[in-house]
Design a protein around this motif. Structure first.
Motif, PDB file in Angstrom:
ATOM      1  N   GLU A   1      78.400 -18.898 -62.332  1.00 14.67           N
ATOM      2  CA  GLU A   1      77.779 -20.134 -61.853  1.00 14.67           C
ATOM      3  C   GLU A   1      78.391 -21.339 -62.581  1.00 14.67           C
ATOM      4  OE1 GLU A   1      73.744 -20.376 -63.194  1.00 14.67           O
ATOM      5  OE2 GLU A   1      73.211 -22.006 -61.816  1.00 14.67           O
ATOM      6  N   VAL A   2      78.530 -21.199 -63.881  1.00 13.06           N
ATOM      7  CA  VAL A   2      79.106 -22.269 -64.711  1.00 13.06           C
ATOM      8  C   VAL A   2      80.523 -22.572 -64.239  1.00 13.06           C
ATOM      9  CG1 VAL A   2      79.967 -22.763 -67.045  1.00 13.06           C
ATOM     10  CG2 VAL A   2      77.691 -21.761 -66.738  1.00 13.06           C
ATOM     11  N   PHE A   3      81.283 -21.510 -64.044  1.00 14.20           N
ATOM     12  CA  PHE A   3      82.683 -21.631 -63.665  1.00 14.20           C
ATOM     13  C   PHE A   3      82.827 -22.289 -62.292  1.00 14.20           C
ATOM     14  CE2 PHE A   3      86.827 -19.832 -62.412  1.00 14.20           C
ATOM     15  CZ  PHE A   3      87.558 -20.298 -63.474  1.00 14.20           C
ATOM     16  N   GLU A   4      82.018 -21.835 -61.341  1.00 12.78           N
ATOM     17  CA  GLU A   4      82.084 -22.363 -59.969  1.00 12.78           C
ATOM     18  C   GLU A   4      81.719 -23.844 -59.922  1.00 12.78           C
ATOM     19  OE1 GLU A   4      83.400 -21.290 -57.200  1.00 12.78           O
ATOM     20  OE2 GLU A   4      84.057 -19.670 -58.516  1.00 12.78           O
ATOM     21  N   ALA A   5      80.697 -24.232 -60.665  1.00  7.94           N
ATOM     22  CA  ALA A   5      80.280 -25.639 -60.670  1.00  7.94           C
ATOM     23  C   ALA A   5      81.391 -26.507 -61.254  1.00  7.94           C
ATOM     24  CB  ALA A   5      78.992 -25.804 -61.469  1.00  7.94           C
ATOM     25  N   GLY A   6      82.065 -25.977 -62.261  1.00  7.43           N
ATOM     26  CA  GLY A   6      83.185 -26.702 -62.853  1.00  7.43           C
ATOM     27  C   GLY A   6      84.280 -26.924 -61.830  1.00  7.43           C
ATOM     28  N   ARG A   7      84.567 -25.889 -61.072  1.00  2.98           N
ATOM     29  CA  ARG A   7      85.636 -25.979 -60.064  1.00  2.98           C
ATOM     30  C   ARG A   7      85.370 -27.067 -59.052  1.00  2.98           C
ATOM     31  NH1 ARG A   7      89.678 -21.655 -60.116  1.00  2.98           N
ATOM     32  NH2 ARG A   7      90.634 -23.635 -59.620  1.00  2.98           N
ATOM     33  N   LYS A   8      84.079 -27.273 -58.744  1.00  5.49           N
ATOM     34  CA  LYS A   8      83.746 -28.260 -57.710  1.00  5.49           C
ATOM     35  C   LYS A   8      83.950 -29.692 -58.193  1.00  5.49           C
ATOM     36  CE  LYS A   8      80.746 -25.389 -54.954  1.00  5.49           C
ATOM     37  NZ  LYS A   8      79.614 -24.560 -55.357  1.00  5.49           N
ATOM     38  N   VAL A   9      83.917 -29.882 -59.484  1.00  6.58           N
ATOM     39  CA  VAL A   9      83.942 -31.260 -59.991  1.00  6.58           C
ATOM     40  C   VAL A   9      85.274 -31.599 -60.672  1.00  6.58           C
ATOM     41  CG1 VAL A   9      82.991 -30.889 -62.306  1.00  6.58           C
ATOM     42  CG2 VAL A   9      82.377 -32.942 -61.040  1.00  6.58           C
ATOM     43  N   GLU A  10      86.156 -30.607 -60.815  1.00  2.00           N
ATOM     44  CA  GLU A  10      87.347 -30.866 -61.623  1.00  2.00           C
ATOM     45  C   GLU A  10      88.254 -31.939 -61.004  1.00  2.00           C
ATOM     46  OE1 GLU A  10      89.174 -27.088 -62.329  1.00  2.00           O
ATOM     47  OE2 GLU A  10      89.310 -26.610 -60.215  1.00  2.00           O
ATOM     48  N   HIS A  11      88.184 -32.105 -59.658  1.00  2.00           N
ATOM     49  CA  HIS A  11      89.025 -33.138 -59.039  1.00  2.00           C
ATOM     50  C   HIS A  11      88.493 -34.535 -59.358  1.00  2.00           C
ATOM     51  CE1 HIS A  11      91.580 -30.206 -57.295  1.00  2.00           C
ATOM     52  NE2 HIS A  11      90.521 -29.556 -56.842  1.00  2.00           N
ATOM     53  N   ARG A  12      87.171 -34.642 -59.370  1.00  2.00           N
ATOM     54  CA  ARG A  12      86.569 -35.916 -59.757  1.00  2.00           C
ATOM     55  C   ARG A  12      86.907 -36.236 -61.216  1.00  2.00           C
ATOM     56  NH1 ARG A  12      80.274 -37.485 -58.868  1.00  2.00           N
ATOM     57  NH2 ARG A  12      81.140 -38.231 -56.920  1.00  2.00           N
ATOM     58  N   LEU A  13      86.859 -35.213 -62.038  1.00  2.00           N
ATOM     59  CA  LEU A  13      87.184 -35.398 -63.458  1.00  2.00           C
ATOM     60  C   LEU A  13      88.657 -35.797 -63.621  1.00  2.00           C
ATOM     61  CD1 LEU A  13      86.164 -35.183 -66.398  1.00  2.00           C
ATOM     62  CD2 LEU A  13      86.908 -32.796 -66.371  1.00  2.00           C
ATOM     63  N   ALA A  14      89.527 -35.177 -62.824  1.00  2.00           N
ATOM     64  CA  ALA A  14      90.958 -35.503 -62.900  1.00  2.00           C
ATOM     65  C   ALA A  14      91.189 -36.969 -62.528  1.00  2.00           C
ATOM     66  CB  ALA A  14      91.753 -34.581 -61.975  1.00  2.00           C
ATOM     67  N   ALA A  15      90.514 -37.423 -61.474  1.00  2.00           N
ATOM     68  CA  ALA A  15      90.669 -38.827 -61.052  1.00  2.00           C
ATOM     69  C   ALA A  15      90.164 -39.767 -62.146  1.00  2.00           C
ATOM     70  CB  ALA A  15      89.904 -39.062 -59.744  1.00  2.00           C
ATOM     71  N   LEU A  16      89.048 -39.395 -62.738  1.00  2.00           N
ATOM     72  CA  LEU A  16      88.478 -40.237 -63.807  1.00  2.00           C
ATOM     73  C   LEU A  16      89.435 -40.307 -65.002  1.00  2.00           C
ATOM     74  CD1 LEU A  16      85.974 -41.814 -64.895  1.00  2.00           C
ATOM     75  CD2 LEU A  16      85.218 -39.658 -65.905  1.00  2.00           C
ATOM     76  N   LEU A  17      89.961 -39.157 -65.396  1.00  2.00           N
ATOM     77  CA  LEU A  17      90.834 -39.127 -66.575  1.00  2.00           C
ATOM     78  C   LEU A  17      92.154 -39.853 -66.318  1.00  2.00           C
ATOM     79  CD1 LEU A  17      90.171 -35.516 -67.933  1.00  2.00           C
ATOM     80  CD2 LEU A  17      89.241 -37.681 -68.763  1.00  2.00           C
ATOM     81  N   THR A  18      92.651 -39.773 -65.086  1.00  2.00           N
ATOM     82  CA  THR A  18      93.891 -40.477 -64.729  1.00  2.00           C
ATOM     83  C   THR A  18      93.680 -41.987 -64.853  1.00  2.00           C
ATOM     84  OG1 THR A  18      94.451 -38.679 -63.239  1.00  2.00           O
ATOM     85  CG2 THR A  18      95.627 -40.759 -62.916  1.00  2.00           C
ATOM     86  N   ARG A  19      92.520 -42.445 -64.431  1.00  2.00           N
ATOM     87  CA  ARG A  19      92.197 -43.861 -64.526  1.00  2.00           C
ATOM     88  C   ARG A  19      91.972 -44.274 -65.983  1.00  2.00           C
ATOM     89  NH1 ARG A  19      90.229 -47.535 -60.522  1.00  2.00           N
ATOM     90  NH2 ARG A  19      90.219 -46.019 -58.843  1.00  2.00           N
ATOM     91  N   LEU A  20      91.376 -43.338 -66.727  1.00  2.00           N
ATOM     92  CA  LEU A  20      90.979 -43.658 -68.104  1.00  2.00           C
ATOM     93  C   LEU A  20      92.135 -43.675 -69.101  1.00  2.00           C
ATOM     94  CD1 LEU A  20      87.720 -41.602 -68.857  1.00  2.00           C
ATOM     95  CD2 LEU A  20      88.074 -44.058 -69.132  1.00  2.00           C
TER      96      LEU A  20
END
Ligand code: HPA
Length: 289
Positions: free
Chosen positions: A258-277
């Motif tokens: 469950e932890v792993f799957e939830a991470g997978r769903k948000v990693e693209h949002r996190l990537a966009a945030l980190l690229t901006r940051l």
């Protein structure tokens, strides 16, 4: 043979410096469970498996790849750790924080520590990103136990035996992160992360205690790295991904899947945030130099 921990860190850093051929990272990023694909956003990437770095600990957990990715994010030179090791795998506190010491030796001035966390605060949703405002060390140990090693200092005045943790998570970086999240179309709340040693998830009674003492998130990492980063004078931005409701708060039992799957769903949002940051974090640390 007779080599000290400091020597082992220096050896690992020297190896990486050579592999990077002069491309010094400005910022370190550590990716938590299920968040490894953020590394795909890195441009001009050179990936170095942990197994090739002298003295480097190897992760045994599924979802933690175990590679250093060096390249650029938003045009800024970064070193991304895809996978980290935890004390529950049997590693000593010194081993758990070894990679952070190496990042410091490579000259980073800021680090983004990401993790998967259980949400304790009511209202958190699965997949929500939360910036850490503070932490509670419930692991029962501190990675700095033992002789102090002032040579780990990255800035003048750091590397002390006793040092301030009032602003363990940089206020300035939190402001920058909140702004960047807003531009990405979501709001970045702030929370307090409590770290347990794991590997068992918590009981509902433990979660009630943690809520009472001020925790809004619970996980099994990040805190040792934050402590060691602050010892070196490195600024820390902590970002949790709420992968599940903490024990007793949701309808289903907790699982790593469950932890792993939830991470997978948000990693693209996190990537966009980190690229901006990344460029803004670099500008911030440069502004202070
Ligand atoms: N507890 C501890 N660690 C975690 C959790 C949790 O609920 N979710 C993800 N990592």
């Amino acid at each position: 043979m007779g080599s000290t921990y400091f020597d082992q860190v220096s050896e690992a850093a020297a190896h990486l410096r050579q592999a990077l051929a002069g491309r010094a990272p400005r910022i370190g990023i550590v990716l938590g469970s299920g968040l490894g694909a953020v590394a795909d956003a890195v441009q001009d990437a050179v990936a170095i498996p942990y197994g090739q770095i002298p003295n480097f600990p190897q992760s045994t957990v599924e979802g933690h790849s175990g590679r250093m990715i060096c390249g650029t994010l938003g045009g800024t030179a970064v070193m991304v750790m895809q996978g980290r090791v935890h004390a529950y795998e049997g590693y000593s506190p010194a081993e758990v924080t070894f990679p952070m010491r190496v990042l410091g030796a490579l000259g980073i001035r800021a680090v983004v520590l990401t993790n998967a966390a259980g949400g304790i605060q009511q209202g958190y949703s699965i997949g929500q990103l939360v910036a850490l405002a503070d932490h509670i060390n419930f692991m029962g140990w501190n990675p700095l136990t033992g002789p102090n090693e002032p040579r780990f200092a990255c800035i003048p005045g750091a590397g002390l035996r006793f040092f301030d943790m009032t602003e363990a998570y940089s206020q300035a970086l939190r402001v920058i992160a909140r702004q960047a999240a807003q531009e990405e179309g979501f709001s970045l709340e702030e929370g307090v992360y409590l770290a347990t040693s794991g590997p068992s998830f918590e009981t509902p009674a433990e979660i009630r205690v943690f809520r009472t003492i001020g925790a809004t998130l619970v996980g099994m990492s990040t805190v040792p790295e934050t402590i060691v980063a602050r010892h070196m004078g490195i600024e820390v931005l902590g970002i949790s991904c709420v992968t599940n409701l903490a024990a007793g708060l949701g309808a289903t039992p907790l699982s790593h899947e469950e932890v792993f799957e939830a991470g997978r769903k948000v990693e693209h949002r996190l990537a966009a945030l980190l690229t901006r940051l990344a460029p803004r974090i670099a500008a911030h640390v440069d502004g202070k130099a």
